[in-house]
Design a protein around this motif. Structure first.
Motif, PDB file in Angstrom:
ATOM      1  N   LEU A   1      17.188  -4.165   3.390  1.00 48.73           N
ATOM      2  CA  LEU A   1      16.731  -2.849   3.822  1.00 48.73           C
ATOM      3  C   LEU A   1      15.510  -2.938   4.724  1.00 48.73           C
ATOM      4  O   LEU A   1      14.569  -3.693   4.445  1.00 48.73           O
ATOM      5  CB  LEU A   1      16.391  -2.014   2.584  1.00 48.73           C
ATOM      6  N   LYS A   2      15.536  -2.147   5.802  1.00 49.01           N
ATOM      7  CA  LYS A   2      14.361  -1.914   6.643  1.00 49.01           C
ATOM      8  C   LYS A   2      14.221  -0.406   6.769  1.00 49.01           C
ATOM      9  O   LYS A   2      15.106   0.263   7.298  1.00 49.01           O
ATOM     10  CB  LYS A   2      14.524  -2.534   8.026  1.00 49.01           C
ATOM     11  N   ALA A   3      13.122   0.122   6.216  1.00 53.66           N
ATOM     12  CA  ALA A   3      12.865   1.564   6.242  1.00 53.66           C
ATOM     13  C   ALA A   3      11.471   1.797   6.811  1.00 53.66           C
ATOM     14  O   ALA A   3      10.576   0.963   6.646  1.00 53.66           O
ATOM     15  CB  ALA A   3      12.983   2.148   4.846  1.00 53.66           C
ATOM     16  N   ARG A   4      11.299   2.936   7.446  1.00 52.00           N
ATOM     17  CA  ARG A   4      10.026   3.260   8.086  1.00 52.00           C
ATOM     18  C   ARG A   4       9.378   4.436   7.349  1.00 52.00           C
ATOM     19  O   ARG A   4       9.989   5.487   7.164  1.00 52.00           O
ATOM     20  CB  ARG A   4      10.274   3.618   9.541  1.00 52.00           C
ATOM     21  N   ALA A   5       8.141   4.239   6.904  1.00 55.46           N
ATOM     22  CA  ALA A   5       7.389   5.307   6.244  1.00 55.46           C
ATOM     23  C   ALA A   5       6.932   6.321   7.287  1.00 55.46           C
ATOM     24  O   ALA A   5       6.933   6.046   8.486  1.00 55.46           O
ATOM     25  CB  ALA A   5       6.176   4.717   5.518  1.00 55.46           C
ATOM     26  N   THR A   6       6.517   7.499   6.822  1.00 49.69           N
ATOM     27  CA  THR A   6       6.074   8.550   7.751  1.00 49.69           C
ATOM     28  C   THR A   6       4.827   8.142   8.531  1.00 49.69           C
ATOM     29  O   THR A   6       4.614   8.630   9.631  1.00 49.69           O
ATOM     30  CB  THR A   6       5.801   9.866   6.988  1.00 49.69           C
ATOM     31  N   ASP A   7       4.035   7.215   7.977  1.00 50.70           N
ATOM     32  CA  ASP A   7       2.847   6.748   8.709  1.00 50.70           C
ATOM     33  C   ASP A   7       3.164   5.608   9.673  1.00 50.70           C
ATOM     34  O   ASP A   7       2.266   5.064  10.307  1.00 50.70           O
ATOM     35  CB  ASP A   7       1.745   6.332   7.733  1.00 50.70           C
ATOM     36  N   GLY A   8       4.444   5.222   9.769  1.00 51.73           N
ATOM     37  CA  GLY A   8       4.857   4.180  10.702  1.00 51.73           C
ATOM     38  C   GLY A   8       4.962   2.794  10.105  1.00 51.73           C
ATOM     39  O   GLY A   8       5.381   1.850  10.786  1.00 51.73           O
ATOM     40  N   THR A   9       4.597   2.623   8.842  1.00 51.00           N
ATOM     41  CA  THR A   9       4.654   1.315   8.188  1.00 51.00           C
ATOM     42  C   THR A   9       6.108   0.907   7.952  1.00 51.00           C
ATOM     43  O   THR A   9       6.903   1.692   7.441  1.00 51.00           O
ATOM     44  CB  THR A   9       3.907   1.344   6.845  1.00 51.00           C
ATOM     45  N   LEU A  10       6.424  -0.331   8.315  1.00 52.69           N
ATOM     46  CA  LEU A  10       7.769  -0.855   8.091  1.00 52.69           C
ATOM     47  C   LEU A  10       7.852  -1.447   6.694  1.00 52.69           C
ATOM     48  O   LEU A  10       7.021  -2.260   6.294  1.00 52.69           O
ATOM     49  CB  LEU A  10       8.117  -1.927   9.127  1.00 52.69           C
ATOM     50  N   PHE A  11       8.869  -1.027   5.943  1.00 54.69           N
ATOM     51  CA  PHE A  11       9.156  -1.563   4.615  1.00 54.69           C
ATOM     52  C   PHE A  11      10.436  -2.373   4.750  1.00 54.69           C
ATOM     53  O   PHE A  11      11.470  -1.846   5.176  1.00 54.69           O
ATOM     54  CB  PHE A  11       9.361  -0.428   3.613  1.00 54.69           C
TER      55      PHE A  11
ATOM     56  N   ALA B   1       0.814  -1.213   0.000  1.00 55.22           N
ATOM     57  CA  ALA B   1       0.000   0.000   0.000  1.00 55.22           C
ATOM     58  C   ALA B   1       0.854   1.273   0.000  1.00 55.22           C
ATOM     59  O   ALA B   1       0.372   2.339  -0.390  1.00 55.22           O
ATOM     60  CB  ALA B   1      -0.938   0.002   1.208  1.00 55.22           C
ATOM     61  N   LEU B   2       2.111   1.162   0.423  1.00 57.29           N
ATOM     62  CA  LEU B   2       3.009   2.317   0.378  1.00 57.29           C
ATOM     63  C   LEU B   2       3.259   2.769  -1.054  1.00 57.29           C
ATOM     64  O   LEU B   2       3.564   3.933  -1.304  1.00 57.29           O
ATOM     65  CB  LEU B   2       4.350   1.990   1.046  1.00 57.29           C
ATOM     66  N   ASN B   3       3.184   1.807  -2.009  1.00 57.91           N
ATOM     67  CA  ASN B   3       3.392   2.095  -3.431  1.00 57.91           C
ATOM     68  C   ASN B   3       4.781   2.669  -3.698  1.00 57.91           C
ATOM     69  O   ASN B   3       4.930   3.635  -4.436  1.00 57.91           O
ATOM     70  CB  ASN B   3       2.299   3.022  -3.959  1.00 57.91           C
ATOM     71  N   TRP B   4       5.779   2.069  -3.065  1.00 57.75           N
ATOM     72  CA  TRP B   4       7.162   2.489  -3.270  1.00 57.75           C
ATOM     73  C   TRP B   4       7.790   1.686  -4.397  1.00 57.75           C
ATOM     74  O   TRP B   4       7.587   0.481  -4.511  1.00 57.75           O
ATOM     75  CB  TRP B   4       7.995   2.272  -2.015  1.00 57.75           C
ATOM     76  N   ASP B   5       8.571   2.339  -5.222  1.00 60.38           N
ATOM     77  CA  ASP B   5       9.378   1.692  -6.254  1.00 60.38           C
ATOM     78  C   ASP B   5      10.825   1.812  -5.791  1.00 60.38           C
ATOM     79  O   ASP B   5      11.377   2.916  -5.767  1.00 60.38           O
ATOM     80  CB  ASP B   5       9.157   2.376  -7.601  1.00 60.38           C
ATOM     81  N   VAL B   6      11.427   0.691  -5.412  1.00 57.40           N
ATOM     82  CA  VAL B   6      12.754   0.701  -4.794  1.00 57.40           C
ATOM     83  C   VAL B   6      13.749  -0.011  -5.697  1.00 57.40           C
ATOM     84  O   VAL B   6      13.484  -1.107  -6.198  1.00 57.40           O
ATOM     85  CB  VAL B   6      12.717   0.002  -3.411  1.00 57.40           C
ATOM     86  N   SER B   7      14.900   0.632  -5.917  1.00 59.50           N
ATOM     87  CA  SER B   7      15.973   0.020  -6.695  1.00 59.50           C
ATOM     88  C   SER B   7      17.317   0.497  -6.153  1.00 59.50           C
ATOM     89  O   SER B   7      17.395   1.527  -5.491  1.00 59.50           O
ATOM     90  CB  SER B   7      15.842   0.360  -8.184  1.00 59.50           C
ATOM     91  N   ALA B   8      18.345  -0.278  -6.439  1.00 63.66           N
ATOM     92  CA  ALA B   8      19.690   0.078  -5.982  1.00 63.66           C
ATOM     93  C   ALA B   8      20.698  -0.328  -7.039  1.00 63.66           C
ATOM     94  O   ALA B   8      20.532  -1.342  -7.717  1.00 63.66           O
ATOM     95  CB  ALA B   8      19.996  -0.616  -4.651  1.00 63.66           C
ATOM     96  N   TYR B   9      21.739   0.492  -7.158  1.00 61.94           N
ATOM     97  CA  TYR B   9      22.822   0.130  -8.057  1.00 61.94           C
ATOM     98  C   TYR B   9      24.151   0.608  -7.468  1.00 61.94           C
ATOM     99  O   TYR B   9      24.200   1.509  -6.631  1.00 61.94           O
ATOM    100  CB  TYR B   9      22.610   0.660  -9.480  1.00 61.94           C
ATOM    101  N   LEU B  10      25.200  -0.036  -7.923  1.00 63.62           N
ATOM    102  CA  LEU B  10      26.551   0.246  -7.450  1.00 63.62           C
ATOM    103  C   LEU B  10      27.343   0.826  -8.612  1.00 63.62           C
ATOM    104  O   LEU B  10      27.442   0.215  -9.669  1.00 63.62           O
ATOM    105  CB  LEU B  10      27.198  -1.049  -6.947  1.00 63.62           C
ATOM    106  N   ASP B  11      27.881   2.018  -8.417  1.00 61.74           N
ATOM    107  CA  ASP B  11      28.704   2.678  -9.420  1.00 61.74           C
ATOM    108  C   ASP B  11      30.050   2.969  -8.771  1.00 61.74           C
ATOM    109  O   ASP B  11      30.165   3.910  -7.988  1.00 61.74           O
ATOM    110  CB  ASP B  11      28.026   3.958  -9.904  1.00 61.74           C
TER     111      ASP B  11
END
Length: 149
Positions: A129-139, A59-69
Motif C-alpha cells: 500500500l501507498k497512501a497519501r495523508a491530507t498533509d501530503g505525507t506518504l504512507f 507521526a501520522l499515528n495510523w493503525d492499518v490492518s487488512a483482512y480477506l472475507d
C-alpha cells in the motif's frame, strides 16, 4: 532370491541422485521465475531518506490492518481510533512470492473501512500500500492480509 550385482547398486544410486538433482533443478527454476525481485532501483539513494520518511509515517499515528472475507478485501485505517479514507496512490494485492496473481483493488470507503472485490483464496496474501495523508505525507507499507473465511 535374486543376487544383487554391481549394476543393481549403480542403478539404485543413479536413480536416487537423479531424483535429488531433478527436485533441486525444479526448485531453482521455480524460485527464479516466480520471485518478484527488484524492490528499489537504487538502494543507496532510497536509504538516504529512510529515517525521515519513517519518522513522518509514524507521526501520522495510523493503525492499518487488512483482512480477506471471501472475495472482499477490507482495509481499515484508523487515526486516533477513527476510520479514515486517505488517497490511495497504489495498492497491489497478491502473493508474497509470486506476481502472477497480483491485482490492483479498487477500494470504496463505506464509512468504516475501505473495501474492494478481489479474486483470492486460502494462503499467504499481502497488500502493498501507498497512501497519501491530507498533509501530503506518504504512507507505504506491506500489510499481511488475514484470511477469515
Amino acid at each position: 532370491m535374486t543376487e544383487i550385482k554391481g549394476w543393481h547398486v549403480f542403478a539404485g544410486f543413479a536413480a536416487a541422485f537423479g531424483v535429488i538433482i531433478a527436485v533441486n533443478l525444479t526448485l531453482a527454476y521455480k524460485s527464479i521465475t516466480t520471485f518478484p525481485g527488484l524492490e528499489v532501483r537504487n538502494s543507496y539513494v532510497a536509504s538516504q531518506s529512510f529515517d525521515a520518511n519513517r519518522a513522518a509515517q509514524l507521526a501520522l499515528n495510523w493503525d492499518v490492518s487488512a483482512y480477506l472475507d471471501g472475495h472482499t478485501l477490507t482495509l481499515t485505517i484508523l487515526k486516533d481510533g477513527q476510520p479514515i479514507a486517505p488517497a490511495i496512490e497504489e495498492a497491489i494485492f497478491g502473493r508474497a512470492t509470486n506476481v502472477a496473481f497480483d491485482e490492483t483493488p479498487d477500494f470504496v470507503f463505506d464509512g468504516t473501512a475501505l473495501r474492494a472485490p478481489v479474486v483470492a483464496g486460502d494462503g499467504n496474501w499481502n497488500l502493498r500500500l501507498k497512501a497519501r495523508a491530507t498533509d501530503g505525507t506518504l504512507f507505504q507499507q506491506r500489510i499481511v492480509v488475514r484470511v477469515t473465511s
